[in-house]
Design an enzyme around this catalytic site. Structure first.
Site, PDB file in Angstrom:
ATOM      1  N   LYS A 150      60.965  11.405  46.589  1.00 29.80           N
ATOM      2  CA  LYS A 150      59.995  10.370  46.194  1.00 29.80           C
ATOM      3  C   LYS A 150      60.714   9.028  46.318  1.00 29.80           C
ATOM      4  O   LYS A 150      61.673   8.762  45.609  1.00 29.80           O
ATOM      5  CB  LYS A 150      59.524  10.594  44.752  1.00 29.80           C
ATOM      6  CG  LYS A 150      58.446   9.625  44.315  1.00 29.80           C
ATOM      7  CD  LYS A 150      58.029   9.865  42.882  1.00 29.80           C
ATOM      8  CE  LYS A 150      56.809   9.014  42.528  1.00 29.80           C
ATOM      9  NZ  LYS A 150      57.022   7.567  42.737  1.00 29.80           N
TER      10      LYS A 150
ATOM     11  N   GLU B  91      55.118   5.845  52.401  1.00 29.65           N
ATOM     12  CA  GLU B  91      55.728   4.855  51.518  1.00 29.65           C
ATOM     13  C   GLU B  91      56.201   3.673  52.355  1.00 29.65           C
ATOM     14  O   GLU B  91      56.866   3.840  53.378  1.00 29.65           O
ATOM     15  CB  GLU B  91      56.921   5.464  50.778  1.00 29.65           C
ATOM     16  CG  GLU B  91      57.352   4.690  49.551  1.00 29.65           C
ATOM     17  CD  GLU B  91      56.520   5.011  48.319  1.00 29.65           C
ATOM     18  OE1 GLU B  91      56.714   4.357  47.281  1.00 29.65           O
ATOM     19  OE2 GLU B  91      55.674   5.925  48.394  1.00 29.65           O
TER      20      GLU B  91
ATOM     21  N   LYS C  28      54.919  15.204  40.574  1.00 28.83           N
ATOM     22  CA  LYS C  28      56.056  14.292  40.744  1.00 28.83           C
ATOM     23  C   LYS C  28      57.069  14.596  39.651  1.00 28.83           C
ATOM     24  O   LYS C  28      56.718  14.805  38.490  1.00 28.83           O
ATOM     25  CB  LYS C  28      55.618  12.831  40.692  1.00 28.83           C
ATOM     26  CG  LYS C  28      54.861  12.420  39.442  1.00 28.83           C
ATOM     27  CD  LYS C  28      54.381  10.987  39.538  1.00 28.83           C
ATOM     28  CE  LYS C  28      53.546  10.592  38.325  1.00 28.83           C
ATOM     29  NZ  LYS C  28      53.024   9.213  38.433  1.00 28.83           N
TER      30      LYS C  28
END
Length: 538
Positions: free
Chosen positions: A226, A271, A394
């Site tokens: 992440k 991202e 997450k």
């Protein structure tokens, strides 16, 4: 305008999400076109008035009241629109209160020279709540706790539709949304999106909990890093290229270098990041310098080159892949990105899953300081808009903690405008005349309402200096309030006196038990920065 003002007032005083949705839906039902559509556009930030700025409001108020009184009032209230609305000395015999449509149409057609007279006349005709709403509207300061997503959710509730349908139509619509409301009212056909390269509502993950790990099989999940950037959707279809945030805001103009690199036909979820001088991922602060700009200088484009780290493939050559399992989408994504002829788009690497314990160790100490932890995605999961429980999780690294001393406080906005709720805090370092506090961050959330009142009381009873709306409080070895601050990361910052800036700081708890002299020192943060967040750490 009065009905719009009442709506804003009630929304600002209603903390519950469902309560806000109900208020908005009721407003859409009770107010005719185009008023309801313009109210919606104002709330979703789709109205802009270039001729009415805060400086103009200050000038108008200074003509009507003692500037010293206004300055003192503004200092106490802490909000320009609220102060001006309360202190404005309306003249008797003013015209009728204007309708919202009248305000919008008149201001959008007015020159910069004509705008002050219009606003002044409307302020005379409105009551205090109406004046507050007018000033919030024209200056773009609608901080009422309603996001564009929440407003669209209220539209869905009003028309008994799926919010996903509305989000996928949104970028092809224009205020006051007559065709949208006709469809929601059952009087018209569903609008056909006129937007090319449209936004698709994103799929979000839920935070994993210990109980989840007891029931989940790691073999059913893929794990990937992440990254600490901003979630985006890159869409290139039929010759049109657009870059959206996760909430559907079009930021294409801010990242022309990324748009130029989108030499493909499809839609990517990923991202947005910036590269450092060594080709790795730069700190979020570098990306932050490029956000919210209307134009980006060439020097900044070269210094902070942006790129996309792809997570998912939503559309490929006109084929919608969102219902396909993640395993298939991931395989297609890797081939899709490999065919893009530049280095502005790459794929987020998968992390091998041997056990939850192994993943736990990795997410707690990622090999790259720009990785916030890991994402877990079921191999068989479809791409479902919203935040469904189970398919995606997450698992962020635990926040870091530091004990810091409260140095400055400022009043908040909206329902917090009467409280000192924005806090600047510092840690100790050795100065020329002994130990001194240097600011390392600012936080305005993390505390409960009860704790807010406690800190506000401390600020009022321990103010030692005033700088406009800011209060300096007692902060020394012999007295001060220690706050335990949680944060996600650190980075070098020449703009800060301490040389360090924090990522996502928030108040974790109030350390009433700890003397200010025992708060942490700058050396603790510097060592942590070098150990955990230095570029190139592996």
């Amino acid at each position: 305008m009065q009905r719009f003002a009442q709506l804003l007032d009630r929304l600002s005083l209603t903390p519950a999400r469902n309560g806000k949705i109900t208020l908005l839906a009721e407003h859409f039902a009770a107010v005719p076109d185009p008023e309801r559509g313009l109210a919606l556009a104002a709330i979703t930030r789709d109205l802009e008035f270039t001729t009415a700025k805060p400086a103009m409001i200050r000038e108008l108020v200074s003509r009507r009241c003692d500037p010293v009184l206004f300055a003192l009032s503004y200092d106490y209230v802490g909000d320009l629109a609220e102060t001006a609305a309360l202190i404005w000395p309306a003249r008797h015999g003013a015209n009728r209160p204007p309708e919202l449509a009248e305000v919008v149409e008149s201001l959008q057609g007015a020159s910069r020279a004509e705008a002050p007279a219009l606003v002044e006349a409307w302020l005379d005709a409105l009551d205090a709540t109406g004046r507050w709403a007018l000033l919030k509207l024209v200056t773009g300061g609608l901080r009422i706790g309603v996001s564009a997503r929440l407003a669209k959710t209220a539209l869905a509730a009003y028309g008994d539709k799926d919010v996903t349908e509305i989000e996928e139509l949104w970028h092809g619509l224009e205020p006051p949304y007559d065709t949208l409301f006709a469809w929601l009212d059952g009087h018209g056909e569903k609008p056909v999106s006129a937007a090319k390269a449209p936004f698709r509502p994103v799929m979000l993950a839920t935070a994993i909990e210990e109980a989840d790990l007891q029931t989940l099989d790691p073999q059913h999940y893929a794990a990937e890093w992440k990254w600490d950037g901003i979630r985006v959707q890159a869409v290139s279809e039929d010759g049109v290229r657009r870059l959206y945030t996760r909430t559907g805001d079009d930021i294409s103009h801010t990242f022309p270098d990324v748009i130029a690199a989108m030499d493909f036909e499809g839609a990517i979820d990923g991202e947005l990041l910036v590269r450092d001088g060594q080709g790795g991922v730069a700190p979020f602060s570098d990306l932050q310098q490029r956000l919210n700009r209307k134009t980006v200088p060439k020097a900044m484009l070269n210094k902070h080159p942006a790129f996309i780290r792809a997570y998912d493939l939503l559309v490929e050559d006109g084929k919608d892949l969102r219902r396909a399992p993640f395993a298939e989408r991931r395989k297609r994504l890797e081939a899709f990105v490999a065919a893009v002829p530049n280095d502005r788009i790459d794929v987020s690497a998968l992390v091998g899953i041997e056990s939850w314990a192994a993943i736990d160790a990795l997410r707690a100490d990622p090999p790259d300081p720009a990785a916030e932890g890991v994402m877990l995605k079921r191999w068989d999961s479809a791409y479902v808009p919203g935040r469904p429980k189970g398919p995606w999780f997450k698992w962020k690294r635990d926040p870091f903690l530091v004990d810091a001393v409260l140095m400055y406080a400022q009043r908040g906005h909206g329902k917090r405008s009467s409280f000192y709720s924005d806090y600047t805090f510092g840690v100790w370092r050795e100065g020329e005349d002994g130990d001194e506090l240097v600011p390392v961050g600012k936080a305005y959330f993390g505390f409960t309402d009860a704790e807010l009142k406690q800190i506000d009381k401390f600020v009022r009873e321990n103010t030692v200096e005033r700088f406009g709306p800011v209060r300096a409080v007692t902060a020394g070895k012999d007295g001060g309030l220690v706050l335990e601050i949680a944060f996600e990361g650190l980075q070098r910052s020449p703009r800060h006196k301490s040389g360090i800036a924090m990522r996502f700081p928030r108040v974790s708890r109030i350390r009433w038990d700890k003397p200010a002299a025992q708060a942490d020192r700058i050396g603790f943060l510097e060592a942590l920065l070098e150990e955990r967040f230095a570029p190139g750490r592996s």
